[in-house]
Motif scaffolding. Structure first.
Motif, PDB file in Angstrom:
ATOM      1  N   VAL A 289       0.852  -1.196   0.000  1.00  0.00           N
ATOM      2  CA  VAL A 289       0.000   0.000   0.000  1.00  0.00           C
ATOM      3  C   VAL A 289       0.883   1.238   0.000  1.00  0.00           C
ATOM      4  O   VAL A 289       2.059   1.182   0.395  1.00  0.00           O
ATOM      5  CB  VAL A 289      -0.950   0.026   1.219  1.00  0.00           C
ATOM      6  N   PRO A 290       0.347   2.396  -0.447  1.00  0.00           N
ATOM      7  CA  PRO A 290       1.162   3.620  -0.478  1.00  0.00           C
ATOM      8  C   PRO A 290       1.598   4.052   0.918  1.00  0.00           C
ATOM      9  O   PRO A 290       0.898   3.821   1.913  1.00  0.00           O
ATOM     10  CB  PRO A 290       0.217   4.659  -1.098  1.00  0.00           C
ATOM     11  N   GLY A 363      -0.236  -3.456  -4.801  1.00  0.00           N
ATOM     12  CA  GLY A 363       0.292  -4.731  -5.261  1.00  0.00           C
ATOM     13  C   GLY A 363      -0.006  -5.845  -4.276  1.00  0.00           C
ATOM     14  O   GLY A 363      -0.247  -5.605  -3.092  1.00  0.00           O
ATOM     15  N   VAL A 364      -0.008  -7.063  -4.788  1.00  0.00           N
ATOM     16  CA  VAL A 364      -0.199  -8.261  -3.982  1.00  0.00           C
ATOM     17  C   VAL A 364       0.780  -9.308  -4.487  1.00  0.00           C
ATOM     18  O   VAL A 364       0.976  -9.448  -5.694  1.00  0.00           O
ATOM     19  CB  VAL A 364      -1.640  -8.813  -4.112  1.00  0.00           C
ATOM     20  N   TYR A 365       1.421 -10.021  -3.589  1.00  0.00           N
ATOM     21  CA  TYR A 365       2.241 -11.151  -4.042  1.00  0.00           C
ATOM     22  C   TYR A 365       2.124 -12.308  -3.069  1.00  0.00           C
ATOM     23  O   TYR A 365       1.894 -12.130  -1.872  1.00  0.00           O
ATOM     24  CB  TYR A 365       3.699 -10.748  -4.266  1.00  0.00           C
ATOM     25  N   SER A 524       5.987  -4.367 -10.695  1.00  0.00           N
ATOM     26  CA  SER A 524       4.768  -5.177 -10.693  1.00  0.00           C
ATOM     27  C   SER A 524       4.004  -5.116  -9.379  1.00  0.00           C
ATOM     28  O   SER A 524       2.813  -5.448  -9.334  1.00  0.00           O
ATOM     29  CB  SER A 524       5.097  -6.635 -11.024  1.00  0.00           C
ATOM     30  N   ILE A 525       4.663  -4.730  -8.279  1.00  0.00           N
ATOM     31  CA  ILE A 525       3.958  -4.630  -6.996  1.00  0.00           C
ATOM     32  C   ILE A 525       3.938  -3.210  -6.445  1.00  0.00           C
ATOM     33  O   ILE A 525       3.222  -2.940  -5.480  1.00  0.00           O
ATOM     34  CB  ILE A 525       4.554  -5.579  -5.929  1.00  0.00           C
ATOM     35  N   GLU A 526       4.695  -2.295  -7.048  1.00  0.00           N
ATOM     36  CA  GLU A 526       4.803  -0.946  -6.482  1.00  0.00           C
ATOM     37  C   GLU A 526       3.880   0.074  -7.143  1.00  0.00           C
ATOM     38  O   GLU A 526       3.781   1.201  -6.676  1.00  0.00           O
ATOM     39  CB  GLU A 526       6.253  -0.464  -6.572  1.00  0.00           C
TER      40      GLU A 526
END
Length: 598
Positions: A289-290, A363-365, A524-526
């Motif tokens: 999250v930001p 993003g989610v990983y 990809s997540i940022e």
């Protein structure tokens, strides 16, 4: 027999190998460059040389074993079916931590070992990549929690936790809320601030691999093991396929090390050898999250009913996680579900004054921990320690462990292989070997302003580059000498320069758009667009180096976008089976991969 985590002191002395032939290949580049030219040379070496050790698996344990073996003077090759760190080693909590919570399980040896490794990373091996991070442990019980937690942290500090970072500091409720204003007032009665360390796991793993190449190891990705070679009752090497063009070759070696993490059991079956331990996969999910969504000057560690939840500062973001659940589906692409994400949000929102929502998530990983199977059905109680076994003459397997202790694991694997090597081997020295980019890093930090002025960059940009490349920053910036446009940000991903994408394929072994956007950078997540808005621009930047034509550029962008779409869709599914089915429908960047992947 299965060897313990502690290496035998007897594996020392001078190595003598009468069969060793002088090398005919060119000396490796100074920085362990992994580019297209080096890739072709590596293929020729795989088919023409006999190696002391072949390591299978390009995660942090595999590259750690390759570096350990190479710095002992052994002839080493490492093969990876996908990309360096493409599995678990790019999907961790991004922490080099001593394992504070393992004190409760009385695993003092594991904590002491991890703290020593953290100290080595911060001070000697990777100061450009591994940094201290402050964490708040909120207290909610007035009677027992502060003395109980303080005693644990005191033990943590005295075991080495406060050697290169500040020790614990007790805070009142007001002090804790000044450190983390985002906390609800009734969520705590005080707190304790302590320090651990963090790193970009994918970048660190890749740098360990490049360091192994610097010391002479063959390091080759998109190279899948499809069979094992045998001489009588012993393993004598592996047969590999280049999954980019379909070529196959036999790679001969005195010993093979299976360092494939959650794929350990699959590779054991492929070898025809009976495994000496089992590995279970535990899924861990994180959200990104930001930074402005949580007002805080430190991260947090929160207790849950099953484990702990970290809130970790990550440049302009927070990483929040993790979950800990069994996973028995696709090992290559573990999928996060809506349930996983809701679980994380529920627990972090229990202490936040302004709750996070699904709309806040950039993003989610999801990653898989390779745990040694135990008697308990609860994955959080399975062993985080590692085991090494010589499962057959010429074949060693290693599994379990933590990212933080990768160096010890690599050394243990090489020690276990010594009985299959001609002569005796030197002791491990990787505790004295800095990763490429470490030498000269501190001086360059002091010279950041001058370096920025020389290249027309803002000093903050140079400091960001230094924390990603260390003293290799000169090598990165030199690629823009004849093309200053490369010093502009990547479209839609302003935290990264275009030259970084170029460097990823020219020096860091990236071969596909996914490699660049997911691991060499963390676009990809940022970013909320997950890299889609940058995909075509990055593909066109790297195309000349990788020899892509228009059709290839189009295919790379389509495959990447399909992957992102599948991941987004999987994150709306209610359970693992549904999420896995959606994620598995996306095409592979490496289309010639076969199962089992190793």
């Amino acid at each position: 027999m299965i060897r313990s985590r502690h290496r035998e002191a007897s594996v020392v002395a001078t190595r003598k190998n009468p069969d060793a032939a002088p090398r005919t290949h060119a000396e490796p580049p100074v920085t362990g460059r992994l580019g297209p030219a080096e890739r072709e040379e590596s293929w020729q070496r795989l088919g023409s040389e006999t190696f002391d050790v072949v390591v299978v698996g390009g995660g942090v344990v595999g590259v750690g074993a390759a570096l350990d073996a190479a710095t002992r003077g052994l002839r080493v090759a490492l093969v990876e079916a996908r990309d360096l760190a493409s599995g678990t080693s790019s999907r961790s909590s991004k922490l080099f931590h001593g394992g504070l919570r393992y004190l409760e399980q009385l695993e003092f040896g594991l904590v002491r070992e991890a703290l020593r490794e953290r100290e080595l990373m911060l001070t000697r091996i990777a100061p450009h990549l591994v940094k201290p991070v402050a964490l708040l442990y909120p207290l909610s019980n007035r009677v027992w929690e502060r003395p109980y937690t303080a005693a644990g942290l005191f033990l943590y500090d005295t075991m080495g936790g406060a050697r290169s970072v500040p020790g614990q500091k007790h805070l009142t409720r007001a002090g804790a809320q000044r450190l983390v204003p985002a906390l609800k007032r009734d969520a705590l009665i005080g707190g304790i601030r302590y320090y651990d360390a963090q790193a970009d796991d994918a970048r660190h793993t890749m740098m360990v691999g490049r360091t192994a190449a610097h010391y002479g190891a063959v390091v080759r990705t998109s190279t899948q093991v499809i069979g094992f070679l045998r001489e009588a009752d012993r393993v004598s090497g592996v047969r590999v396929r280049d999954v980019e063009d379909g070529r196959e070759v036999d790679v001969r070696a005195h010993a093979v090390i299976n360092a494939t993490g959650v794929w350990t059991d699959e590779l054991q079956r492929l070898s025809g050898s009976r495994g000496r331990f089992r590995v279970r996969a535990s899924k861990g999910v994180h959200i990104v999250v930001p930074r402005d969504r949580i007002v805080a000057e430190a991260g947090m560690i929160l207790r849950t009913e099953k484990s702990v939840l970290f809130v970790i500062p990550w440049r302009n973001h927070w990483i929040v996680g993790t979950t800990d659940t069994d996973w028995n589906l696709d090992l290559a692409h573990p999928a996060a579900t809506k349930h996983d994400i809701d679980y994380i949000l529920e627990h972090v929102n229990s202490v936040l004054a302004t709750p996070l929502t699904h709309d806040d998530i950039e993003g989610v990983y999801a990653g898989l921990r390779p745990l040694l199977a135990g008697e308990s059905d609860s994955t959080s109680k399975l062993s985080r320690e590692h085991a090494v076994a010589r499962v057959a003459p010429g074949l060693v397997a290693i599994a379990g462990g933590k990212y933080t202790t990768y160096r010890v694991m690599g050394a243990d694997a090489v020690d276990a292989a010594h009985v299959d090597l001609p002569g005796r081997i030197q002791p491990s020295i990787t505790d004295k070997v800095p990763l490429v980019g470490a030498d000269g890093y501190h001086a360059l930090v002091n010279q950041a302003d001058q370096l920025a002025a020389k290249h027309g960059l803002h000093p903050y940009r140079v400091r960001h580059l230094l924390d990603r490349y260390g003293s290799l920053v000169h090598e990165v910036l030199s690629l823009a000498a004849d093309n200053p446009e490369l010093l502009k940000p990547i479209p839609a991903s302003p935290d990264y320069l275009q030259v970084e994408a170029v460097y990823a394929v020219s020096h860091e072994g990236a071969m596909h758009l996914e490699d660049v956007l997911t691991r060499r950078t963390r676009i990809s997540i940022e970013y909320a667009h997950r890299g889609v808005d940058s995909a075509e621009a990055v593909a066109r930047l790297v195309a000349p180096i990788l020899g892509w034509d228009e059709d290839t550029i189009k295919r790379e962008v389509e495959v990447y976008n399909a992957r992102v779409e599948a991941e987004r869709a999987s994150q709306t599914q209610p359970d693992d089976q549904a999420a896995d089915a959606v994620r598995a429908a996306a095409p592979e960047a490496r289309a010639q991969l076969t199962e089992p992947v190793s």
